[in-house]
Design a protein around this motif. Structure first.
Motif, PDB file in Angstrom:
ATOM      1  N   ILE A 428       0.744  -1.419   0.014  1.00 29.89           N
ATOM      2  CA  ILE A 428      -0.114   0.008   0.062  1.00 29.89           C
ATOM      3  C   ILE A 428       0.866   1.171   0.036  1.00 29.89           C
ATOM      4  CG2 ILE A 428      -1.750   1.057   1.515  1.00 29.89           C
ATOM      5  CD1 ILE A 428      -2.912  -1.276   2.218  1.00 29.89           C
ATOM      6  N   TYR A 429       0.449   2.148  -0.735  1.00 30.98           N
ATOM      7  CA  TYR A 429       1.291   3.566  -0.911  1.00 30.98           C
ATOM      8  C   TYR A 429       1.521   4.021   0.348  1.00 30.98           C
ATOM      9  CZ  TYR A 429       2.121   8.718  -2.004  1.00 30.98           C
ATOM     10  OH  TYR A 429       2.884   9.657  -1.715  1.00 30.98           O
ATOM     11  N   ALA A 430       0.640   4.079   1.349  1.00 31.02           N
ATOM     12  CA  ALA A 430       0.947   4.897   2.451  1.00 31.02           C
ATOM     13  C   ALA A 430       1.913   4.091   3.392  1.00 31.02           C
ATOM     14  CB  ALA A 430      -0.495   4.868   3.505  1.00 31.02           C
ATOM     15  N   VAL A 431       2.035   2.751   3.063  1.00 29.31           N
ATOM     16  CA  VAL A 431       3.036   1.952   3.908  1.00 29.31           C
ATOM     17  C   VAL A 431       4.515   2.169   3.607  1.00 29.31           C
ATOM     18  CG1 VAL A 431       3.848  -0.247   4.725  1.00 29.31           C
ATOM     19  CG2 VAL A 431       1.368   0.507   4.652  1.00 29.31           C
ATOM     20  N   TRP A 432       4.708   2.164   2.107  1.00 29.81           N
ATOM     21  CA  TRP A 432       5.825   1.995   1.450  1.00 29.81           C
ATOM     22  C   TRP A 432       6.373   3.503   1.196  1.00 29.81           C
ATOM     23  CZ3 TRP A 432       5.886   4.760  -3.098  1.00 29.81           C
ATOM     24  CH2 TRP A 432       4.851   4.388  -4.226  1.00 29.81           C
ATOM     25  N   GLN A 433       5.589   4.459   1.256  1.00 35.97           N
ATOM     26  CA  GLN A 433       5.793   5.930   1.150  1.00 35.97           C
ATOM     27  C   GLN A 433       6.550   6.367   2.475  1.00 35.97           C
ATOM     28  OE1 GLN A 433       4.475   8.621   3.063  1.00 35.97           O
ATOM     29  NE2 GLN A 433       5.136  10.243   1.968  1.00 35.97           N
ATOM     30  N   SER A 434       6.160   5.944   3.649  1.00 32.20           N
ATOM     31  CA  SER A 434       6.253   6.432   4.842  1.00 32.20           C
ATOM     32  C   SER A 434       7.659   6.036   5.432  1.00 32.20           C
ATOM     33  CB  SER A 434       5.366   5.884   5.913  1.00 32.20           C
ATOM     34  OG  SER A 434       5.671   6.289   7.330  1.00 32.20           O
TER      35      SER A 434
END
Length: 463
Positions: A428-434
Motif C-alpha cells: 500500500i502506498y501509505a506504507v511504502w511511502q512512509s
C-alpha cells in the motif's frame, strides 16, 4: 453507567478573547506546481480560486496566548523550509513552541513550497513565495492580535459523507481510490465563534478528507474542495470560515482525480452544506442540551432541555515528544544517485520526494513526533505533522467521549504517513511511502491518550 445528571451533548466550550484575520496567498502564475507524478506539465496556467490564509488568535484571561494559522497549501517536502517559516513567527512574536500551530489544508493543486525545487521550471519563484508567506503570516497574526474581543468558541459534531475510504484492492494490487466496501469516518466537527453579545464572528470546519479532487490533468492553482466549502458557508453566514484538515491518511472524496472544476466545487458544496446543517441547531454559549426528567406518557419518555452551563476559561498548551521507530532507510546519497540516473518522469518524481524525506532524517533510527495538545475549555485540540489514518482520531475520541476533540493533520511540519500496523504486510502506498516502521501509529495513539489524560487532570504544564 452514567448518572442522569451527566447525560448531555458533547459540546466543547471556551471563553477567552479572540482575534481574526485573513489574507490572500495566491502564488504567481508560472510557479513550479507539479504535485502529481503522472502530470505532463510543471507549471499551473491559471487560478481556479484564490488560496487563503486565516489566523485565529486566542488570548486566555490568565494564560499565555496561542495562535492557529491555516493556509491553503499542500505539504512540506523540505523540513528546513517549514522550520524557517515557523521559527520566524515564534521569534517575531516571542512565542513558546507550544503556542503556535501552522496548519496546511493539504491541497494537491497548490504551488511547491520546497526550496529544493528551485531548479525546476518556475522554481525560481519558490523562495520569494516562501518569504511572502512569512510576511503574510506575520501580518495576519498582528491584525488578529489588534482586533481582540471577548467571546466563546463552541464546538459541535456533525456528519458529512464526502470522505470515503481510499485503499482499494483490485485483483492483487492496492490502489488509492474510492473503496465502496469499507466504511469511512464521516465525522464533521464545527466550531462557532461568538462575541459576548452572541453575534457570530467566525466558523471553523474540522474535517478529514484528502483535497485530491483535482489531480494530474489539472493545470489550475486551487484550494480544491476547501475553497468552495468556504464560499458556500461564507455566502450564507457572512463571516470567515477556517478549515482544519483532520486525520485523513485513508480518506478522500469518491469523485476525485478530475480536471472538471464543477466536480471539485460540488465536493466543496457538499461539505459546506454539511457545515451549515450542523449549525442549523441554535447553540448558546452558556447553555447545553441536557437530560431533564423521565415522563410517563403512552411510552416512558426522556425529556431534555437547554440548561445553564458555565463556560470554562481553562486554556493551556503543551507539546508531547513521541518516540517511534524509523524503517531501515537508504542513504540520501544513494537515492540522489538513483534519481540522477533515472529517465522515467514518474519514477524520478517519486525518488525526488524520497530524497528530500531521507535527507531531513539523516541516519537517525528513531523519530520524535511532536504532538501539540491544547486544552480549550471543555474541548481538546490535537495537532501533528504527519498524515495519520483516521483511526487515530476515532480511537482517541472514543477514549474521551465527554470531551470534544479537534484533530489536525499536517500541522507544524510534514514527514509521511502513519498507517495501522495490520497494513504493513501489504503493498500500500501509505506504507511504502512512509519512513515510519510498523507500530508507529499505535504508539502515537497510546501516547496521545496519555498526554490528553495528563492535561485534563494536571493543572500544571507538561514538560
Amino acid at each position: 453507567m452514567k448518572q442522569k445528571d451527566s447525560f448531555k451533548d458533547t459540546t466543547g466550550r471556551l471563553a477567552a478573547r479572540f482575534g481574526l484575520s485573513q489574507a490572500d496567498i495566491t502564488p504567481p502564475i508560472g510557479i513550479y506546481s507539479r504535485n502529481w507524478g503522472a502530470a505532463a506539465f510543471d507549471q499551473a496556467k491559471a487560478i481556479h480560486q484564490p488560496l487563503m490564509m486565516h489566523c485565529l488568535y486566542i488570548a486566555s484571561f490568565d494564560q499565555p496566548p496561542a495562535i492557529i494559522v491555516t493556509a491553503d497549501l499542500g505539504w512540506w517536502k523540505n523540513a528546513a523550509d517549514e522550520k524557517t517559516l515557523r521559527f520566524a513567527l515564534l521569534e517575531h512574536f516571542d512565542l513558546d513552541e507550544s503556542q503556535l500551530i501552522f496548519a496546511l489544508s493539504h491541497t494537491h493543486a497548490g504551488p511547491s513550497i520546497c526550496s529544493s525545487d528551485a531548479g525546476q521550471p518556475g522554481g525560481q519563484l519558490i523562495v520569494p513565495y516562501l518569504k511572502f508567506l512569512t510576511q503574510q503570516a506575520i501580518s495576519c497574526i498582528e491584525t488578529a492580535r489588534s482586533t481582540l474581543f471577548k467571546g466563546s468558541l463552541i464546538w459541535n459534531y456533525g456528519v458529512c459523507d464526502l470522505a470515503s475510504d481510499r485503499d482499494l484492492k483490485v485483483d492483487a494490487q492496492y490502489l488509492i481510490g474510492y473503496n465502496p466496501l469499507k466504511t469511512a469516518d464521516t465525522t464533521l466537527l464545527v466550531g462557532r465563534l461568538h462575541d459576548s453579545a452572541e453575534n457570530l464572528k467566525a466558523v471553523i470546519c474540522n474535517y478529514a478528507c484528502h483535497p485530491t479532487s483535482f489531480a494530474h490533468e489539472n493545470d489550475l492553482i486551487s484550494p480544491d474542495f476547501v475553497g468552495e466549502m468556504r464560499n458556500t458557508v461564507e455566502s450564507v453566514l457572512a463571516v470567515p470560515c477556517l478549515f482544519l484538515q483532520g486525520a485523513s491518511g485513508d480518506l478522500a472524496p469518491r469523485r476525485q482525480y478530475v480536471k472538471d472544476p464543477t466536480i471539485v466545487e460540488a465536493n466543496g458544496k457538499q461539505l459546506g452544506y454539511a457545515v451549515l446543517a450542523t449549525l442549523a441547531q441554535e447553540q448558546h454559549s452558556h447553555k447545553n442540551w441536557g437530560f431533564r426528567e423521565a415522563l410517563i406518557s403512552g411510552a416512558p419518555l426522556a425529556c431534555w432541555e437547554f440548561q445553564e452551563q458555565p463556560v470554562s476559561t481553562d486554556f493551556r498548551q503543551t507539546v508531547l515528544s513521541v518516540e517511534v521507530p524509523y524503517k531501515n532507510l537508504p542513504s540520501p546519497e544513494a537515492i540522489l544517485k538513483e534519481y540522477e540516473s533515472c529517465t522515467d518522469r514518474v519514477l524520478k518524481d517519486r525518488l525526488w520526494r524520497k530524497y528530500n524525506t531521507c535527507k531531513s532524517i539523516g541516519n537517525k533510527k528513531e523519530a520524535i513526533i511532536p504532538v501539540w495538545i491544547w486544552k480549550m475549555g471543555d474541548a481538546v485540540l490535537v495537532a501533528q505533522a504527519n498524515e495519520a489514518y483516521s483511526c487515530y482520531q476515532m480511537e482517541v475520541r472514543a477514549q474521551f467521549p465527554d470531551h470534544t476533540i479537534v484533530f489536525i493533520n499536517i500541522a507544524n511540519g510534514y514527514v509521511g504517513y502513519l498507517a495501522p500496523r495490520e497494513l504493513y504486510d501489504k503493498d500500500i502506498y501509505a506504507v511504502w511511502q512512509s519512513p515510519y516502521a510498523s507500530g508507529s501509529l499505535e504508539i502515537l495513539i497510546e501516547q496521545t491518550n496519555l498526554g490528553i489524560q495528563t492535561l485534563l487532570t494536571d493543572e500544571t504544564r507538561l514538560d
